[in-house]
Design an enzyme around this catalytic site. Structure first.
Site, PDB file in Angstrom:
ATOM      1  N   THR A   1       0.760  -1.115  -0.012  1.00 48.50           N
ATOM      2  CA  THR A   1      -0.088   0.047  -0.130  1.00 48.50           C
ATOM      3  C   THR A   1       0.677   1.380   0.057  1.00 48.50           C
ATOM      4  OG1 THR A   1      -0.367  -0.217   2.518  1.00 48.50           O
ATOM      5  CG2 THR A   1      -2.060  -1.086   1.180  1.00 48.50           C
TER       6      THR A   1
ATOM      7  N   PHE B   1      -7.280  -5.062  -0.784  1.00 50.70           N
ATOM      8  CA  PHE B   1      -8.831  -5.356  -1.126  1.00 50.70           C
ATOM      9  C   PHE B   1      -9.714  -5.283  -0.062  1.00 50.70           C
ATOM     10  CE2 PHE B   1      -5.738  -7.256  -4.346  1.00 50.70           C
ATOM     11  CZ  PHE B   1      -6.671  -7.417  -5.423  1.00 50.70           C
TER      12      PHE B   1
ATOM     13  N   HIS C   1      -0.232 -16.471  -6.853  1.00 48.13           N
ATOM     14  CA  HIS C   1      -1.366 -16.171  -7.500  1.00 48.13           C
ATOM     15  C   HIS C   1      -0.877 -15.232  -8.787  1.00 48.13           C
ATOM     16  CE1 HIS C   1      -3.668 -15.429  -3.654  1.00 48.13           C
ATOM     17  NE2 HIS C   1      -3.659 -16.784  -4.157  1.00 48.13           N
TER      18      HIS C   1
END
Length: 371
Positions: free
Chosen positions: A79, A86, A155
């Site tokens: 961030t 999310f 991911h």
């Protein structure tokens, strides 16, 4: 080793082409609609200054007395690079429910590693951390200069493309303009016959990458200390990996602003900014956190040595051999009715850099005095 998946909440992606300049919020817009996004907008908690100091001291003690440390990273460590998370109070999906957009929104191409990314690279180089498991697709671990040997990306990675034939992975100089393992980079760079390069960002129906997942599972199980940074641990199987060492007397440390479902199982929970935790940690260990270096970023300064991102099969075989040996020993001890098996013996305490220098200076003074 064959991984049998649990029932999972997976990130889902539309098979589409994204805008040329891929912004972090554009990526989130490319996620396909689905109902179960987990618990959103949980209020953040902050430890007092005194609590933080006490907990950092405890974390250092655990780190210095651990032999195999694995760090699990989530969206919360990116961030401060301008990439929104999310499920935080200002996260993409939290605000989506209100019809709003996050204020944080930077191009993946422009984002650079945070203090946490650079500190983790430093801790790996100095031998304090043995492996990192990441849920993030932003490529910031790659940009930090962290070698592939120490990283599982569960991911995918916006800056990696993979040949659909030989399965080798290569570093891109710009973020992929597609998601869902679609053609993105022409033919295989190694002249593989008929090989086409695809992005390696998972679509909802895709399995997690086998080598990355196997290594993440084995390292997490072998770890005498698992540390989570910036993740609510809601996505599985990645969210459950930090618990894999508990049956072998392993320790778990959770560092996150929001409470997580595994807090009660943790040996230590720290509620403050991860950049602050890593800054204090490295300072007390006598380590200097390096600044991001454009020349060490494979996406900015490509050369013949830094452009392949494939996990060598030998890496998997080596850790699998150790994993199987430890599992066999643990099983034998359980059958013998002995106490819980500890995978790793206690490591000798690491002497902090400042203390080493002080000791060296004292020794030099004594030598001079004797002469």
């Amino acid at each position: 080793m064959i991984w049998k998946k649990e029932g999972c909440i997976f990130l889902k992606f539309l098979p589409l082409i994204l805008p040329t300049k891929i912004m972090s919020c554009n990526y989130a817009d490319g996620l396909s609609p689905y109902e179960n996004k987990g618990i959103l907008g949980i209020p953040e908690e902050f430890d007092s200054a005194e609590e933080i100091e006490e907990k950092i001291n405890k974390l250092i003690e655990m780190l210095e007395n651990s032999k195999h440390v694995v760090v699990h990273t989530g969206a919360g460590i990116s961030t401060t690079a301008g990439i929104p998370d999310f499920r935080g109070p200002k996260g993409v999906w939290t605000l989506e429910e209100k019809g709003e957009k996050p204020n944080l929104n930077i191009s993946f191409n422009d984002a650079v590693p945070t203090v946490t990314h650079m500190a983790l690279r430093c801790l790996v180089e100095k031998g304090y951390v043995q492996y990192i498991v990441s849920q993030n697709i932003d490529g910031l671990h790659l940009k930090s200069g962290l070698p592939r040997h120490y990283l599982s990306e569960l991911h995918g990675n916006m800056f990696i493309e993979q040949c659909n034939k030989c399965r080798r992975q290569f570093v891109r100089t710009t973020a992929a303009e597609t998601v869902g393992q679609k053609p993105c980079g022409g033919t295989c760079r190694r002249a593989c016959r008929g090989g086409i390069l695809l992005d390696n960002i998972l679509d909802w129906e895709h399995d997690l990458p086998e080598k990355d997942l196997d290594l993440a599972y084995m390292h997490s199980t072998l770890a005498d200390l698992n540390i989570t940074l910036g993740t609510t641990l809601q996505i599985i199987p990645s969210g459950n990996l930090p618990l894999k060492n508990k049956k072998h007397n392993g320790k778990l440390v959770i560092c996150n602003l929001q409470p997580t479902k595994h807090d009660k199982k943790a040996d230590l929970v720290i509620h403050t900014y991860v950049d602050d935790i890593l800054t204090k940690l490295c300072k007390r260990l006598g380590l200097e956190i390096p600044n991001y270096n454009h020349d060490e970023d494979p996406t900015k300064s490509p050369n013949e040595q830094n452009q392949e991102w494939t996990i060598p099969a030998q890496n998997v075989k080596e850790i699998e051999k150790l994993f199987n040996a430890k599992q066999k020993a643990a099983s034998a001890q359980r059958k013998a009715g002995k106490s819980q098996f500890t995978f790793f013996s206690k490591k000798e305490t690491v002497i902090p850099k400042k203390k080493r220098k002080a000791d060296e200076a004292d020794e030099e003074s004594k030598v001079k005095a004797e002469n």
